[in-house]
Design a protein around this motif. Structure first.
Motif, PDB file in Angstrom:
ATOM      1  N   GLU A   1       0.836  -1.203   0.000  1.00 11.40           N
ATOM      2  CA  GLU A   1       0.000   0.000   0.000  1.00 11.40           C
ATOM      3  C   GLU A   1       0.874   1.257   0.000  1.00 11.40           C
ATOM      4  O   GLU A   1       0.546   2.245  -0.666  1.00 11.40           O
ATOM      5  CB  GLU A   1      -0.931   0.022   1.210  1.00 11.40           C
ATOM      6  CG  GLU A   1      -2.091  -0.932   1.105  1.00 11.40           C
ATOM      7  CD  GLU A   1      -3.037  -0.819   2.280  1.00 11.40           C
ATOM      8  OE1 GLU A   1      -3.165   0.290   2.873  1.00 11.40           O
ATOM      9  OE2 GLU A   1      -3.654  -1.833   2.632  1.00 11.40           O
ATOM     10  N   LEU A   2       1.980   1.225   0.747  1.00 11.15           N
ATOM     11  CA  LEU A   2       2.889   2.370   0.742  1.00 11.15           C
ATOM     12  C   LEU A   2       3.505   2.570  -0.640  1.00 11.15           C
ATOM     13  O   LEU A   2       3.623   3.703  -1.110  1.00 11.15           O
ATOM     14  CB  LEU A   2       4.000   2.188   1.779  1.00 11.15           C
ATOM     15  CG  LEU A   2       3.600   2.333   3.237  1.00 11.15           C
ATOM     16  CD1 LEU A   2       4.802   2.088   4.130  1.00 11.15           C
ATOM     17  CD2 LEU A   2       2.996   3.699   3.505  1.00 11.15           C
ATOM     18  N   ALA A   3       3.877   1.477  -1.286  1.00 15.23           N
ATOM     19  CA  ALA A   3       4.464   1.573  -2.622  1.00 15.23           C
ATOM     20  C   ALA A   3       3.475   2.218  -3.587  1.00 15.23           C
ATOM     21  O   ALA A   3       3.853   3.085  -4.392  1.00 15.23           O
ATOM     22  CB  ALA A   3       4.888   0.195  -3.115  1.00 15.23           C
TER      23      ALA A   3
ATOM     24  N   GLN B   1       3.608   6.208  -5.480  1.00 14.61           N
ATOM     25  CA  GLN B   1       3.525   6.462  -6.915  1.00 14.61           C
ATOM     26  C   GLN B   1       2.781   7.765  -7.208  1.00 14.61           C
ATOM     27  O   GLN B   1       2.993   8.390  -8.228  1.00 14.61           O
ATOM     28  CB  GLN B   1       2.818   5.297  -7.625  1.00 14.61           C
ATOM     29  CG  GLN B   1       3.586   4.002  -7.611  1.00 14.61           C
ATOM     30  CD  GLN B   1       4.908   4.119  -8.350  1.00 14.61           C
ATOM     31  OE1 GLN B   1       4.973   4.615  -9.465  1.00 14.61           O
ATOM     32  NE2 GLN B   1       5.984   3.668  -7.711  1.00 14.61           N
ATOM     33  N   ARG B   2       1.883   8.150  -6.312  1.00 16.67           N
ATOM     34  CA  ARG B   2       1.040   9.318  -6.560  1.00 16.67           C
ATOM     35  C   ARG B   2       1.638  10.607  -5.994  1.00 16.67           C
ATOM     36  O   ARG B   2       1.760  11.587  -6.693  1.00 16.67           O
ATOM     37  CB  ARG B   2      -0.355   9.119  -5.980  1.00 16.67           C
ATOM     38  CG  ARG B   2      -1.223  10.323  -6.287  1.00 16.67           C
ATOM     39  CD  ARG B   2      -2.643  10.293  -5.879  1.00 16.67           C
ATOM     40  NE  ARG B   2      -3.032   9.242  -4.996  1.00 16.67           N
ATOM     41  CZ  ARG B   2      -4.273   8.936  -4.728  1.00 16.67           C
ATOM     42  NH1 ARG B   2      -5.239   9.591  -5.298  1.00 16.67           N
ATOM     43  NH2 ARG B   2      -4.566   7.981  -3.894  1.00 16.67           N
TER      44      ARG B   2
ATOM     45  N   PHE C   1       4.654  12.144   2.241  1.00 15.18           N
ATOM     46  CA  PHE C   1       4.979  11.149   3.266  1.00 15.18           C
ATOM     47  C   PHE C   1       6.265  11.630   3.921  1.00 15.18           C
ATOM     48  O   PHE C   1       7.337  11.596   3.315  1.00 15.18           O
ATOM     49  CB  PHE C   1       5.138   9.782   2.625  1.00 15.18           C
ATOM     50  CG  PHE C   1       5.275   8.625   3.583  1.00 15.18           C
ATOM     51  CD1 PHE C   1       5.085   8.753   4.948  1.00 15.18           C
ATOM     52  CD2 PHE C   1       5.589   7.374   3.100  1.00 15.18           C
ATOM     53  CE1 PHE C   1       5.209   7.678   5.805  1.00 15.18           C
ATOM     54  CE2 PHE C   1       5.709   6.281   3.939  1.00 15.18           C
ATOM     55  CZ  PHE C   1       5.526   6.440   5.287  1.00 15.18           C
ATOM     56  N   LEU C   2       6.154  12.119   5.165  1.00 15.50           N
ATOM     57  CA  LEU C   2       7.269  12.790   5.823  1.00 15.50           C
ATOM     58  C   LEU C   2       7.732  12.066   7.073  1.00 15.50           C
ATOM     59  O   LEU C   2       6.934  11.457   7.782  1.00 15.50           O
ATOM     60  CB  LEU C   2       6.848  14.217   6.213  1.00 15.50           C
ATOM     61  CG  LEU C   2       6.314  15.097   5.093  1.00 15.50           C
ATOM     62  CD1 LEU C   2       5.852  16.435   5.662  1.00 15.50           C
ATOM     63  CD2 LEU C   2       7.347  15.290   4.007  1.00 15.50           C
ATOM     64  N   VAL C   3       9.022  12.201   7.345  1.00 16.51           N
ATOM     65  CA  VAL C   3       9.596  11.705   8.593  1.00 16.51           C
ATOM     66  C   VAL C   3      10.329  12.850   9.275  1.00 16.51           C
ATOM     67  O   VAL C   3      10.832  13.764   8.620  1.00 16.51           O
ATOM     68  CB  VAL C   3      10.556  10.516   8.378  1.00 16.51           C
ATOM     69  CG1 VAL C   3       9.802   9.291   7.895  1.00 16.51           C
ATOM     70  CG2 VAL C   3      11.684  10.867   7.424  1.00 16.51           C
ATOM     71  N   ALA C   4      10.359  12.791  10.596  1.00 16.81           N
ATOM     72  CA  ALA C   4      11.166  13.705  11.413  1.00 16.81           C
ATOM     73  C   ALA C   4      12.334  12.893  11.940  1.00 16.81           C
ATOM     74  O   ALA C   4      12.141  11.797  12.476  1.00 16.81           O
ATOM     75  CB  ALA C   4      10.339  14.280  12.556  1.00 16.81           C
TER      76      ALA C   4
ATOM     77  N   ASP D   1      -5.888  13.861  -3.345  1.00 15.79           N
ATOM     78  CA  ASP D   1      -6.593  13.230  -4.466  1.00 15.79           C
ATOM     79  C   ASP D   1      -6.950  14.219  -5.571  1.00 15.79           C
ATOM     80  O   ASP D   1      -7.701  13.897  -6.483  1.00 15.79           O
ATOM     81  CB  ASP D   1      -7.847  12.503  -3.968  1.00 15.79           C
ATOM     82  CG  ASP D   1      -8.903  13.424  -3.370  1.00 15.79           C
ATOM     83  OD1 ASP D   1      -8.790  14.663  -3.512  1.00 15.79           O
ATOM     84  OD2 ASP D   1      -9.847  12.903  -2.750  1.00 15.79           O
ATOM     85  N   GLY D   2      -6.435  15.434  -5.502  1.00 15.68           N
ATOM     86  CA  GLY D   2      -6.744  16.459  -6.472  1.00 15.68           C
ATOM     87  C   GLY D   2      -7.879  17.368  -6.024  1.00 15.68           C
ATOM     88  O   GLY D   2      -8.112  18.422  -6.609  1.00 15.68           O
TER      89      GLY D   2
END
Length: 141
Positions: free
Chosen positions: A31-33, A37-38, A43-46, A61-62
């Motif tokens: 699901e992450l992969a 793609q979009r 998708f962020l990390v600290a 989603d636009g």
């Protein structure tokens, strides 16, 4: 010093561990992969001292942005990490001309509700409807 940056696959194990330690559902790798793609920039990390201490999964989603799976290492809470992640995510939504951002909070999670309200997110009286999309069984007759 906390660095906020885009998720990369080398972060995956740390993110999974962080979601689990914070009591969040872990998003399956496939699901992450598909998500990456979009809009991978959402998708962020600290990171502090080369360790992932916070994560947030955003999607667009636009029409609407969504904030999903915010988690901070339980030993690093109340240090501004979550607010920093959300601030960066909101900036990235704005760069996409996203007109509105939504998120879900469980009604009994009053601490989370206070956090989100402090950031300007207001509760709406919507009713969430959900349907799992499982693969239908194929019947041969």
């Amino acid at each position: 010093m906390i660095e906020i940056r885009q998720f990369g696959w080398p972060d995956h194990e740390a993110v999974v561990g962080l979601w689990a330690s914070a009591g969040r559902d872990v998003v399956p790798r496939d699901e992450l992969a598909a998500k990456l793609q979009r809009d991978p920039q959402l998708f962020l990390v600290a990171v502090a001292d080369q360790t992932v201490v916070g994560v947030v999964l955003g999607t667009y989603d636009g029409r609407r942005g969504w904030i999903l799976r915010l988690a901070v290492d339980p030993t690093r809470r109340r240090q501004g990490i979550a607010s920093g992640l959300i601030g960066e995510l909101e900036a990235r939504f704005a760069a996409l001309d996203c007109p509105r951002v939504n998120l879900l909070v469980l009604p009994e999670d009053t601490g989370a509700l206070r956090f989100w309200q402090a950031l300007g997110y207001l509760p709406c009286p919507d009713v969430l409807c959900s349907k799992p999309m499982t693969t239908p069984e194929i019947r041969i007759t």
